[in-house]
Design a protein around this motif. Structure first.
Motif, short mmCIF file in Angstrom:
data_model
loop_
_atom_site.label_atom_id
_atom_site.label_comp_id
_atom_site.label_asym_id
_atom_site.label_seq_id
_atom_site.Cartn_x
_atom_site.Cartn_y
_atom_site.Cartn_z
N HIS A 46 0.82 -1.21 0.00
CA HIS A 46 0.00 0.00 0.00
C HIS A 46 0.86 1.26 0.00
N ARG A 47 2.02 1.23 0.63
CA ARG A 47 2.94 2.37 0.56
C ARG A 47 3.56 2.47 -0.84
N GLU A 48 3.88 1.33 -1.44
CA GLU A 48 4.41 1.34 -2.81
C GLU A 48 3.37 1.87 -3.81
N ILE A 49 2.11 1.59 -3.54
CA ILE A 49 1.04 2.17 -4.36
C ILE A 49 1.10 3.69 -4.27
N LEU A 54 2.35 8.98 -6.73
CA LEU A 54 3.13 10.22 -6.77
C LEU A 54 3.93 10.37 -8.06
N SER A 55 4.33 9.26 -8.63
CA SER A 55 5.14 9.35 -9.85
C SER A 55 4.27 9.48 -11.11
N ASN A 73 -1.10 7.70 4.32
CA ASN A 73 0.02 8.22 5.11
C ASN A 73 1.23 8.51 4.23
N TYR A 74 1.51 7.63 3.28
CA TYR A 74 2.63 7.87 2.37
C TYR A 74 2.39 9.15 1.57
N LEU A 75 1.18 9.30 1.05
CA LEU A 75 0.86 10.48 0.25
C LEU A 75 0.91 11.75 1.08
N SER A 96 -7.75 16.24 2.60
CA SER A 96 -6.53 16.39 3.38
C SER A 96 -6.40 17.86 3.77
N GLU A 97 -5.58 18.14 4.75
CA GLU A 97 -5.46 19.50 5.28
C GLU A 97 -5.08 20.53 4.23
N ASP A 98 -4.28 20.14 3.25
CA ASP A 98 -3.80 21.09 2.26
C ASP A 98 -4.67 21.16 1.01
N ALA A 99 -5.73 20.35 0.97
CA ALA A 99 -6.59 20.31 -0.20
C ALA A 99 -7.57 21.48 -0.22
#
Length: 105
Positions: A46-49, A54-55, A73-75, A96-99
């Motif tokens: 799930h972190r690799e996803i 991101l890429s 969490n990774y994102l 998310s907070e920055d959205a």
């Protein structure tokens, strides 16, 4: 030993993102849910996803599920665009907070 289910799940998502990023479109929005039956590889995959997301050239990501918390969490740690987290039981989507809310999506 590496799980073929784990590798298959990651590769399937990677292939789907490659196809999406090649499409000509106004916005690229990805909705992603839990990948199940990964056992000890659940967090890692799930972190690799999250890395794959991101890429990719995406505008928005919507996650749904319990295990996508690892992706979330990774994102949040590495992200650069809005993340929407959907609660599967209520259908509520939390920004998310920055959205910033964009009613045109």
């Amino acid at each position: 030993a590496w799980s073929s289910t784990a590798a298959g799940a990651r590769n399937s998502i990677k292939s789907s993102l490659e196809i999406l990023t090649k499409e000509k479109c106004k916005r690229r929005i990805v909705v992603i849910g839990d990948v199940l039956e990964l056992g000890e590889y659940t967090e890692k995959i799930h972190r690799e996803i999250g890395e794959e997301l991101l890429s990719s050239n995406l505008d928005y990501v919507i996650t749904i599920g319990e295990y996508t918390n690892y992706t979330d969490n990774y994102l949040k740690e590495n992200g650069k665009w809005p993340l929407f987290v959907a609660n599967g039981t209520t259908g509520f989507i939390e920004l998310s907070e920055d959205a910033e809310y964009d009613p045109s999506i």
